[in-house]
Design an enzyme around this catalytic site. Sequence first.
Site, PDB file in Angstrom:
ATOM      1  N   LEU A  28      -9.543 -12.168   9.802  1.00 12.26           N
ATOM      2  CA  LEU A  28      -8.696 -11.023  10.131  1.00 12.26           C
ATOM      3  C   LEU A  28      -9.028 -10.460  11.512  1.00 12.26           C
ATOM      4  O   LEU A  28      -8.221  -9.744  12.097  1.00 12.26           O
ATOM      5  CB  LEU A  28      -8.844  -9.931   9.068  1.00 12.26           C
ATOM      6  CG  LEU A  28      -7.808  -8.813   9.037  1.00 12.26           C
ATOM      7  CD1 LEU A  28      -6.387  -9.358   8.975  1.00 12.26           C
ATOM      8  CD2 LEU A  28      -8.060  -7.881   7.854  1.00 12.26           C
ATOM      9  N   GLY A  29     -10.192 -10.784  12.034  1.00 13.11           N
ATOM     10  CA  GLY A  29     -10.552 -10.395  13.395  1.00 13.11           C
ATOM     11  C   GLY A  29     -11.085  -8.980  13.517  1.00 13.11           C
ATOM     12  O   GLY A  29     -11.075  -8.203  12.561  1.00 13.11           O
ATOM     13  N   THR A  62      -3.562  -5.564  14.307  1.00 18.51           N
ATOM     14  CA  THR A  62      -3.131  -6.683  13.462  1.00 18.51           C
ATOM     15  C   THR A  62      -1.734  -6.393  12.912  1.00 18.51           C
ATOM     16  O   THR A  62      -1.363  -5.244  12.732  1.00 18.51           O
ATOM     17  CB  THR A  62      -4.122  -6.889  12.288  1.00 18.51           C
ATOM     18  OG1 THR A  62      -5.462  -6.847  12.783  1.00 18.51           O
ATOM     19  CG2 THR A  62      -3.902  -8.224  11.610  1.00 18.51           C
ATOM     20  N   TRP A  80       0.811  -1.221   0.000  1.00 20.96           N
ATOM     21  CA  TRP A  80       0.000   0.000   0.000  1.00 20.96           C
ATOM     22  C   TRP A  80       0.843   1.270   0.000  1.00 20.96           C
ATOM     23  O   TRP A  80       0.317   2.364  -0.025  1.00 20.96           O
ATOM     24  CB  TRP A  80      -0.914   0.017   1.232  1.00 20.96           C
ATOM     25  CG  TRP A  80      -0.192  -0.305   2.505  1.00 20.96           C
ATOM     26  CD1 TRP A  80       0.532   0.541   3.288  1.00 20.96           C
ATOM     27  CD2 TRP A  80      -0.093  -1.598   3.122  1.00 20.96           C
ATOM     28  NE1 TRP A  80       1.074  -0.133   4.363  1.00 20.96           N
ATOM     29  CE2 TRP A  80       0.694  -1.445   4.290  1.00 20.96           C
ATOM     30  CE3 TRP A  80      -0.609  -2.859   2.813  1.00 20.96           C
ATOM     31  CZ2 TRP A  80       0.983  -2.521   5.137  1.00 20.96           C
ATOM     32  CZ3 TRP A  80      -0.320  -3.914   3.661  1.00 20.96           C
ATOM     33  CH2 TRP A  80       0.461  -3.740   4.805  1.00 20.96           C
ATOM     34  N   ARG A  81       2.145   1.107   0.044  1.00 20.61           N
ATOM     35  CA  ARG A  81       3.025   2.258   0.213  1.00 20.61           C
ATOM     36  C   ARG A  81       3.648   2.700  -1.107  1.00 20.61           C
ATOM     37  O   ARG A  81       4.016   1.881  -1.946  1.00 20.61           O
ATOM     38  CB  ARG A  81       4.132   1.914   1.209  1.00 20.61           C
ATOM     39  CG  ARG A  81       5.170   2.995   1.394  1.00 20.61           C
ATOM     40  CD  ARG A  81       6.232   2.596   2.401  1.00 20.61           C
ATOM     41  NE  ARG A  81       5.725   2.641   3.768  1.00 20.61           N
ATOM     42  CZ  ARG A  81       6.434   2.277   4.842  1.00 20.61           C
ATOM     43  NH1 ARG A  81       7.666   1.798   4.686  1.00 20.61           N
ATOM     44  NH2 ARG A  81       5.916   2.374   6.049  1.00 20.61           N
ATOM     45  N   ASP A 136       1.011   5.416  16.319  1.00 19.39           N
ATOM     46  CA  ASP A 136       0.577   4.031  16.506  1.00 19.39           C
ATOM     47  C   ASP A 136       1.474   3.396  17.569  1.00 19.39           C
ATOM     48  O   ASP A 136       2.246   4.087  18.250  1.00 19.39           O
ATOM     49  CB  ASP A 136       0.615   3.253  15.186  1.00 19.39           C
ATOM     50  CG  ASP A 136       2.032   3.002  14.681  1.00 19.39           C
ATOM     51  OD1 ASP A 136       3.001   3.580  15.240  1.00 19.39           O
ATOM     52  OD2 ASP A 136       2.194   2.223  13.719  1.00 19.39           O
ATOM     53  N   CYS A 143      20.461   2.480  14.967  1.00 22.08           N
ATOM     54  CA  CYS A 143      19.416   3.507  14.970  1.00 22.08           C
ATOM     55  C   CYS A 143      19.970   4.877  14.583  1.00 22.08           C
ATOM     56  O   CYS A 143      20.970   5.326  15.165  1.00 22.08           O
ATOM     57  CB  CYS A 143      18.777   3.586  16.358  1.00 22.08           C
ATOM     58  SG  CYS A 143      17.486   4.840  16.473  1.00 22.08           S
ATOM     59  N   CYS A 180      19.991  -0.745  18.920  1.00 25.42           N
ATOM     60  CA  CYS A 180      20.335   0.670  19.083  1.00 25.42           C
ATOM     61  C   CYS A 180      21.533   1.096  18.237  1.00 25.42           C
ATOM     62  O   CYS A 180      21.601   2.240  17.762  1.00 25.42           O
ATOM     63  CB  CYS A 180      20.602   0.971  20.555  1.00 25.42           C
ATOM     64  SG  CYS A 180      19.142   0.749  21.617  1.00 25.42           S
ATOM     65  N   CYS A 223      18.958   9.697  21.613  1.00 22.96           N
ATOM     66  CA  CYS A 223      17.944   8.942  22.348  1.00 22.96           C
ATOM     67  C   CYS A 223      18.261   8.948  23.842  1.00 22.96           C
ATOM     68  O   CYS A 223      19.276   8.408  24.284  1.00 22.96           O
ATOM     69  CB  CYS A 223      17.878   7.507  21.831  1.00 22.96           C
ATOM     70  SG  CYS A 223      16.678   6.476  22.712  1.00 22.96           S
ATOM     71  N   GLU A 273      -4.685   1.043   6.693  1.00 22.67           N
ATOM     72  CA  GLU A 273      -4.710   1.510   8.078  1.00 22.67           C
ATOM     73  C   GLU A 273      -5.831   0.843   8.870  1.00 22.67           C
ATOM     74  O   GLU A 273      -5.660   0.501  10.041  1.00 22.67           O
ATOM     75  CB  GLU A 273      -4.847   3.043   8.123  1.00 22.67           C
ATOM     76  CG  GLU A 273      -3.625   3.800   7.650  1.00 22.67           C
ATOM     77  CD  GLU A 273      -2.395   3.540   8.511  1.00 22.67           C
ATOM     78  OE1 GLU A 273      -2.533   3.079   9.664  1.00 22.67           O
ATOM     79  OE2 GLU A 273      -1.278   3.787   8.032  1.00 22.67           O
ATOM     80  N   TYR A 318      -6.521   8.444  15.053  1.00 20.89           N
ATOM     81  CA  TYR A 318      -5.294   7.908  14.461  1.00 20.89           C
ATOM     82  C   TYR A 318      -5.440   7.727  12.955  1.00 20.89           C
ATOM     83  O   TYR A 318      -4.578   8.156  12.171  1.00 20.89           O
ATOM     84  CB  TYR A 318      -4.901   6.566  15.090  1.00 20.89           C
ATOM     85  CG  TYR A 318      -3.859   5.868  14.241  1.00 20.89           C
ATOM     86  CD1 TYR A 318      -2.534   6.297  14.253  1.00 20.89           C
ATOM     87  CD2 TYR A 318      -4.214   4.844  13.357  1.00 20.89           C
ATOM     88  CE1 TYR A 318      -1.585   5.708  13.422  1.00 20.89           C
ATOM     89  CE2 TYR A 318      -3.269   4.255  12.534  1.00 20.89           C
ATOM     90  CZ  TYR A 318      -1.964   4.690  12.564  1.00 20.89           C
ATOM     91  OH  TYR A 318      -1.031   4.127  11.732  1.00 20.89           O
TER      92      TYR A 318
END
Length: 362
Positions: free
Chosen positions: A88-89, A51, A23-24, A146, A208, A205, A214, A45, A128
Amino acid sequence: MPSASAAQILLTWYDRHARRLPWRVSPQDRELGEVPDPYRIWLSEVMLQQTTVAAVKDYFEKFTQAWPTVEDLAAAPEEDVMKAWAGLGYYSRARNLKKCADAVAAEFQGRFPDTEEDLLKLPGVGPYTAAAIATIAFDRHAAVVDGNVERVLSRYFRIETPLPDAKPDIKARMAELTPQARPGDFAQGVMDLGATICTPRRPACALCPWMSECQAHSAGVAETLPRKAPKKAKPTRYGAAFVAVDTETGAVLLRRRPPSGLLGGMTEVPGTDWSETFDREDAATGAPFTAGWLRRTAEVKHTFTHFHLRLDVFRADLEASGAPLLQGAWWSKPDTLDGEALPTVMRKVLALALTSDHDQSA
């Protein structure tokens, strides 16, 4: 306070390490002129709520192949949408998905609104989802938070307040961090950081891009964040499910649940109500009609968001032509059973009932 370059550091990392998701639109594709499809962003989304990405991918492909546009989804029978969603719930999402598609097609001529305010007016679209669509699909400045974002920012800012009380602070910090340029890519970058590097256990880390800034990493407490309030113990409910099988065709008797409430609109075998006080000794008295019901020696266990469920399963083999047909029920043959809108708990019931396990007399 984060440095002015924090957003750019993250975007540079995202340009190189962005996950490939169906989807991106990747940063590279954006440079070639491709733009995100609000329909695909919205659909993903909604599916991703509660999920995992791994679980959603196949469902997303199935939906977009069957209904490539929001108008196609609006034109689809609700029963078909529920069947495609089965497994899928969190089935209220599927019902709201159809309602939202209907609203976009009827009220917005098939075009999703591009602001959080208008998106929030759509059925099933909460804060959201509205922020995610506005930011990712339309590059509007919004704070998208999220579970991955909560974890990353709790560590980045060393937020010790337990969730869910920390949510307002985290959202304010995300709004502060999100740049005016490329806010959608930034939001997806933070999500990817949480999914691939800033993981719940053993965060990597050293890899990152925000390691030097951080606060949790500097203090050596990254893996302990975010803090979470103690969860309440889930109660256990009990019930019985009755699987009637036609001896001639192998068809199974099914019915549809009421349109609202838990598993609303989904398909099930006849059964009792589920409660903490259900009398398992007299479970057979809940049978939908008189037949040679045999209790399976095993039981079905399933967990919902707010409770555990344990079901006694009964099976009866009989001639469909001679059985009383319950109102709104139908016989589903073996070759159509997989295509029914059966939630996971009902598929567990059928799997148990249709195996060769020994039975006990009811």
